[in-house]
Scaffold this motif. Sequence first.
Motif, short mmCIF file in Angstrom:
data_model
loop_
_atom_site.label_atom_id
_atom_site.label_comp_id
_atom_site.label_asym_id
_atom_site.label_seq_id
_atom_site.Cartn_x
_atom_site.Cartn_y
_atom_site.Cartn_z
N ASP A 73 2.53 -11.79 -11.84
CA ASP A 73 1.76 -12.84 -12.51
C ASP A 73 2.24 -14.23 -12.10
OD1 ASP A 73 0.12 -11.09 -13.78
OD2 ASP A 73 1.12 -11.17 -15.72
N MET A 74 3.55 -14.38 -11.89
CA MET A 74 4.08 -15.69 -11.49
C MET A 74 3.57 -16.08 -10.11
SD MET A 74 5.92 -18.03 -12.86
CE MET A 74 5.97 -19.68 -12.18
N SER A 75 3.51 -15.12 -9.19
CA SER A 75 3.01 -15.44 -7.85
C SER A 75 1.53 -15.80 -7.91
CB SER A 75 3.23 -14.25 -6.91
OG SER A 75 2.50 -13.11 -7.33
N ASN A 76 0.76 -15.09 -8.73
CA ASN A 76 -0.67 -15.41 -8.85
C ASN A 76 -0.89 -16.74 -9.57
OD1 ASN A 76 -1.86 -13.18 -7.52
ND2 ASN A 76 -1.49 -11.88 -9.30
N LEU A 77 -0.02 -17.06 -10.54
CA LEU A 77 -0.11 -18.37 -11.20
C LEU A 77 0.16 -19.50 -10.20
CD1 LEU A 77 -0.28 -19.98 -13.93
CD2 LEU A 77 2.20 -19.76 -14.06
N ALA A 78 1.18 -19.29 -9.34
CA ALA A 78 1.50 -20.30 -8.32
C ALA A 78 0.34 -20.45 -7.33
CB ALA A 78 2.78 -19.91 -7.59
N LEU A 79 -0.29 -19.35 -6.95
CA LEU A 79 -1.41 -19.42 -6.01
C LEU A 79 -2.63 -20.08 -6.66
CD1 LEU A 79 -1.05 -15.94 -4.29
CD2 LEU A 79 -0.66 -18.18 -3.24
N PHE A 80 -2.83 -19.85 -7.96
CA PHE A 80 -3.92 -20.53 -8.68
C PHE A 80 -3.69 -22.04 -8.68
CE2 PHE A 80 -5.86 -22.37 -12.43
CZ PHE A 80 -7.12 -21.79 -12.48
N ALA A 81 -2.45 -22.44 -9.02
CA ALA A 81 -2.12 -23.87 -9.04
C ALA A 81 -2.20 -24.48 -7.64
CB ALA A 81 -0.73 -24.07 -9.63
N TYR A 82 -1.77 -23.71 -6.64
CA TYR A 82 -1.84 -24.20 -5.26
C TYR A 82 -3.29 -24.44 -4.84
CZ TYR A 82 -1.28 -24.34 -0.20
OH TYR A 82 -1.33 -24.72 1.12
N THR A 83 -4.19 -23.54 -5.24
CA THR A 83 -5.61 -23.72 -4.93
C THR A 83 -6.14 -25.00 -5.57
OG1 THR A 83 -5.90 -21.32 -4.85
CG2 THR A 83 -7.89 -22.65 -5.02
N MET A 84 -5.73 -25.27 -6.82
CA MET A 84 -6.16 -26.49 -7.49
C MET A 84 -5.67 -27.73 -6.75
SD MET A 84 -5.67 -25.74 -11.56
CE MET A 84 -6.17 -27.41 -11.96
N ALA A 85 -4.44 -27.67 -6.22
CA ALA A 85 -3.85 -28.84 -5.59
C ALA A 85 -4.31 -29.04 -4.16
CB ALA A 85 -2.32 -28.74 -5.64
N ALA A 86 -4.42 -27.95 -3.41
CA ALA A 86 -4.61 -28.08 -1.96
C ALA A 86 -5.83 -27.37 -1.42
CB ALA A 86 -3.36 -27.58 -1.24
N GLY A 87 -6.53 -26.57 -2.24
CA GLY A 87 -7.68 -25.85 -1.74
C GLY A 87 -7.26 -24.56 -1.03
N PRO A 88 -8.20 -23.90 -0.30
CA PRO A 88 -9.59 -24.30 -0.11
C PRO A 88 -10.39 -24.15 -1.41
CG PRO A 88 -9.22 -22.13 0.82
CD PRO A 88 -7.88 -22.62 0.40
N TYR A 89 -11.32 -25.07 -1.61
CA TYR A 89 -12.06 -25.10 -2.86
C TYR A 89 -13.31 -24.23 -2.78
CZ TYR A 89 -8.91 -28.96 -3.68
OH TYR A 89 -7.77 -29.71 -3.83
N PRO A 90 -13.59 -23.45 -3.82
CA PRO A 90 -14.76 -22.59 -3.82
C PRO A 90 -16.05 -23.41 -3.71
CG PRO A 90 -13.26 -22.02 -5.62
CD PRO A 90 -12.78 -23.32 -5.04
N PRO A 91 -17.15 -22.79 -3.30
CA PRO A 91 -18.38 -23.54 -3.01
C PRO A 91 -19.05 -24.19 -4.21
CG PRO A 91 -18.74 -21.16 -2.78
CD PRO A 91 -17.27 -21.36 -2.93
N HIS A 92 -18.63 -23.89 -5.43
CA HIS A 92 -19.28 -24.49 -6.60
C HIS A 92 -18.74 -25.87 -6.94
CE1 HIS A 92 -15.57 -22.92 -8.47
NE2 HIS A 92 -15.72 -23.91 -9.31
#
Length: 580
Positions: free
Chosen positions: A306-325
């Motif tokens: 869960d910690m690795s997935n939380l970090a990847l979620f936060a990383y997506t928010m900070a650096a992308g790639p951003y989903p098409p919506h």
Amino acid sequence: MAEDEGRKKRLFRILLVFPYFIGILWTCLHPIASILTGELKCRGWFLDENAIEIRFSNQRPEGREISLPGKSTKLCDALPTNLTNLVCYTHGDSFELMMIQPKSGAIDPTDEAVVLVVPSPNRSDWSRSNFHSNLAKSMIGLADPSATPWLAKTLFLVSPIIDAPLEDTVSQFLDAYLGSKVVGSGTAPIPPKLSKAILRNLVVIEVEDKSVVSRARRNSNDKGKTDISVLPQGKRGTLPNMDLVTLVGMLFQKASFLSPQNYPQSTFLAHGYREQSNKAKTFLSSIAPQESSSSPKGKIKAWAKDMSNLALFAYTMAAGPYPPHWPALDRGIDSVSIQAKFQGSYWRDPTVETIQILENVIHALSNLHERLHHSFVLYLLPSPDKFVSHMEYFLPTVLVLLPLAVRAFGMIAIGDIELLHLTTIGTSVMITLISMALMLVSSVAVPNNNTQTHTWMLLVYSAALFVWKKRQSSSSLLEGEKQLKNLQFAACATAAYVFVPIAFAHAALVYVPALVLIPLLAFPGYPMTKGSMAKMLLIGLWILAAPPVLLVPRFFDSYTTFVRYGYIPLHVQLMLLLLG
């Protein structure tokens, strides 16, 4: 008096270091504990007092006797023309738009709307694509008022005419529907009769189907493998209302193709870094294979996952790639992207079940009146069925940032700075403004060119060092030491001014830069002895923290606004402290 001074300095050192490490520890506890609520678990599904009512419709796409034309190269070719409340419209060569307007409902059907966005089918044939043909049948069924008396909002289905990125399709649709955000863009508007409703929700769905439907007995080698990602992230830290994420997550979690018993290799994530998540999962399995979830190793394994997935979620928010919506989130429309990949053998067609889930999403959103809806749009997700609330992750972020304030104002309290040297602080502000101005020029001169921006960075550091050395050359050695202490005060105050406001709304963006810069800015006492081991170590860390080494392109793909105007000026001031 001396004893009091010693006590103050000991308290100062404690307050300087402890909050930083307590904040890191608190962050690490997010997947297994909610400190604010006093629970030894991460909080689960979020539903507020005006929650979306989740019901399951009785309709099943595979049970409908609906046929499509033999070859349908476009969405409008796959839909009948004899339904009075179903309209299909082609907008130039950009996209096709299907609208279903309900006959009646608790909500005025011209008031609110739900939008589905799907890619164009392979080989541009709606009738030959399993997903697209069943989706077209589903839309025809939803247009039948007798079969869908619950439909209370206008429904749009948008698809590009040619194979184009869905991000572009969403932007083009919103520009045509709401008007372009760029003056004079020349985007043609959608006819008024199709654009009366307020766009409340937008869902982008991408399905990659390599599945085989088989009723035969399956062995462990040919069981289906499902990868589902529910992606809420938008640019600049924007997120949709968590009720929408909860709705989509709860419906997909109930799907048979995510059953851990039948399809144990399946994944269900809240970020797009599937490969990295699988690598972490494989690594954890190699360390603690087949450990019981109640055993200590099993609990550590679950926490690490869960910690690795939380970090990847936060990383997506900070650096992308951003989903098409994300263009819809930029316009204040609650939206989410769903990515589904099916491969292997399944008992039931997973694409058909996905379309059933989409119907249930539409059904649930039709029960919701947005005017009465509470918003909760700041959160982190270790997985689609767990969340960390804003205050739960904001407070440890504040603890990580606290040493900046302790160092800045503690130096005054313990007497390191008797009076603020306004000339030094003014020089620091001038250097910060010069750094920002040069990075602004670089963003115009060499946009999206990392290599040339590196060269501009050398100019920034050279100009800052020149201005600072020029200022120091007119000062005595004693005054030079006072200048460095005042410079450290200014650097810590500037870092707090940059980091704290961003942390309120976008903690994921500042967390890693803060972890790196704060020990270098706030922990040491400047000036340091020339040639000392500690100073040489800090210079090495300063080099490692340089944007070309740490951030670009390892963390960010390019020099973002935050890197140009937030991180680089602070890194420049750290250079002055070390070389002063």
